[in-house]
Design a protein around this motif. Structure first.
Motif, PDB file in Angstrom:
ATOM      1  N   GLY A   1       0.011   0.682   6.073  1.00 59.05           N
ATOM      2  CA  GLY A   1      -0.835   1.810   5.655  1.00 59.05           C
ATOM      3  C   GLY A   1      -1.110   2.777   6.784  1.00 59.05           C
TER       4      GLY A   1
ATOM      5  N   SER B   1      -9.452  -8.381   2.650  1.00 56.21           N
ATOM      6  CA  SER B   1      -9.393  -8.971   3.992  1.00 56.21           C
ATOM      7  C   SER B   1     -10.317 -10.181   4.090  1.00 56.21           C
TER       8      SER B   1
ATOM      9  N   PRO C   1       0.790  -1.236   0.000  1.00 52.71           N
ATOM     10  CA  PRO C   1       0.000   0.000   0.000  1.00 52.71           C
ATOM     11  C   PRO C   1       0.821   1.285   0.000  1.00 52.71           C
TER      12      PRO C   1
ATOM     13  N   PRO D   1      -0.572  -5.158   5.039  1.00 52.01           N
ATOM     14  CA  PRO D   1      -1.016  -3.900   4.412  1.00 52.01           C
ATOM     15  C   PRO D   1      -1.636  -2.917   5.393  1.00 52.01           C
ATOM     16  N   ALA D   2      -2.444  -3.431   6.330  1.00 55.44           N
ATOM     17  CA  ALA D   2      -3.077  -2.548   7.321  1.00 55.44           C
ATOM     18  C   ALA D   2      -2.024  -1.902   8.222  1.00 55.44           C
TER      19      ALA D   2
ATOM     20  N   ARG E   1     -12.418   2.039   0.257  1.00 60.31           N
ATOM     21  CA  ARG E   1     -12.235   1.179   1.427  1.00 60.31           C
ATOM     22  C   ARG E   1     -12.828  -0.206   1.211  1.00 60.31           C
TER      23      ARG E   1
ATOM     24  N   SER F   1     -12.440  -2.078  -1.333  1.00 58.71           N
ATOM     25  CA  SER F   1     -11.384  -2.935  -1.885  1.00 58.71           C
ATOM     26  C   SER F   1     -10.588  -3.601  -0.771  1.00 58.71           C
ATOM     27  N   GLY F   2     -10.282  -2.811   0.254  1.00 60.57           N
ATOM     28  CA  GLY F   2      -9.531  -3.347   1.387  1.00 60.57           C
ATOM     29  C   GLY F   2     -10.304  -4.403   2.148  1.00 60.57           C
ATOM     30  N   THR F   3     -11.591  -4.168   2.393  1.00 62.40           N
ATOM     31  CA  THR F   3     -12.392  -5.147   3.144  1.00 62.40           C
ATOM     32  C   THR F   3     -12.620  -6.412   2.320  1.00 62.40           C
TER      33      THR F   3
END
Length: 380
Positions: A145, A242, A21, A141-142, A235, A237-239
């Motif tokens: 980021g 995950s 990220p 990534p979390a 957001r 895309s991130g969830t």
């Protein structure tokens, strides 16, 4: 010893996923053009390919213990070089060095693990190692980021560097008593590279690794664009990523992972890659967040079946004497898959829908090919 190797595998992939990220924005902040930014992102995977191959050769010659320790220590040191970066060209150089030395770790670690795992438990062992890869994909990534937004990208890499250096020092003590000696791993005769590509088992394992990461490259490239085209916040895309990671980890660690020891790996490989192909087609047709989640859950199940299967297939198709070299090529195909997954679709100028459909059909086609029985030779 196995638990410690799992920790090393986690941090090796954690190092990879923390870059995703932040690297493109970091390169842009240094004044890099669009071309140099793309090159900076891809440079790691490119040099990582060479590092994987070199690691495979050295692991068979020197044993996985030495290469693993060297890989951990040099990767830790290479991560500290980001503190010296002030312009795009320097970043490219550091990315090349980082990818090259980081490539030493994974083939040596998986060779260590494969040689220490009983044959009848190699499927479950591969699933557990896959779980650590999945957890790294969720956390990495979390972590980068959030932390990079509050501090800086070099600071994030300094944290990873400290873990790598600590693990490298610890490995010299923890793994020394369990190490496989050079005499046990050095091949008695030279084995040509072409042997791996003539063996149906290793060839299918290499191809499975390539298409697994090829599909990941496509997901990373097209999924955010698909989400944006449907009018959703980035957001989502991130969830979605995950959700896929959590489902894959569940497949790895639930008692159902015994299936990888009871069913032939070629069958679970075909099932896994088929589900990943179907999920890509589902994404292409999705018009709501609910359908996207269903597609990514399907993708996670497929990933969960595929990763242990290709590892088991590689173990079944190799001996201790050449396993390091085999894992070197195996993870080189991983790296190539990531690079080609996004770049090929860009080169073909495929749109979002056609890109997902193309990838889905390619994956399903590969699944069918893997089930074609090996033709028996008519002589020899």
């Amino acid at each position: 010893m196995k638990k410690f190797i799992y920790v090393i595998i986690f941090f090796s992939f954690f190092d990879l996923f923390t870059q995703l990220p932040v690297m493109s924005t970091y390169a842009e902040s240094l004044g890099a053009s669009a071309f140099l930014t793309g090159l900076a992102v891809g440079m790691y995977s490119l040099s990582n390919t060479f590092g994987n191959i070199i690691s495979g050769f050295l692991t068979d010659r020197k044993g996985p213990f030495v290469i693993l320790v060297i890989g951990l220590l040099t990767t830790g040191l290479s991560l500290t070089l980001y503190n010296l970066v002030a312009e795009p060209i320097t970043l490219l150089t550091v990315r090349f060095v980082h990818g090259l030395v980081a490539g030493f770790i994974v083939p040596a670690a998986f060779t260590f693990l494969a040689n220490a795992t009983e044959q009848e438990k190699r499927g479950k062992g591969s699933a557990i190692s896959g779980a650590f890869v999945g957890i790294a994909a969720i956390i990495g990534p979390a972590f980068s980021g959030i932390l990079a937004s509050r501090t800086s990208v070099p600071f994030v890499f300094n944290i990873t560097a400290s873990f790598m250096l600590f693990l490298g020092i610890l490995a010299t003590f923890v793994l020394r008593s369990s190490k496989v000696t050079k005499e046990n791993t050095a091949p008695s005769t030279y084995i040509p590279i072409r042997v791996f590509f003539k063996n149906a088992g290793t060839l299918k394992a290499f191809s499975g690794a390539f298409f697994l990461m090829f599909s990941q490259g496509v997901i990373a490239y097209l999924l955010p664009l698909k989400v944006q085209s449907l009018g959703f916040d980035s957001r989502l895309s991130g969830t979605l990523m995950s959700a896929f990671g959590i489902i894959a980890v569940l497949v790895f660690i639930l008692p159902s992972n015994r299936i990888f020891d009871k069913v032939a790996p070629i069958k679970t490989l075909s099932l896994g890659i088929s589900l990943m192909g179907i999920s890509q087609i589902l994404i292409s047709q999705a018009d709501s967040s609910t359908l996207l989640y269903i597609a990514m859950i399907c993708y996670g199940v497929g990933f969960g079946f595929l990763f242990p299967s290709v590892n088991s297939l590689l173990i079944d198709s190799t001996t201790v004497e050449v396993r390091g070299k085999a894992y070197g090529y195996f993870y080189a195909f991983f790296s190539l898959g990531v690079v080609l997954g996004s770049s090929l679709l860009g080169w073909l100028s495929l749109g979002i829908v056609s890109g997902f459909i193309f990838t889905g059909l390619v994956l399903i086609g590969f699944a069918v090919i893997t089930l074609i029985p090996k033709r028996k030779p008519s002589h020899r």
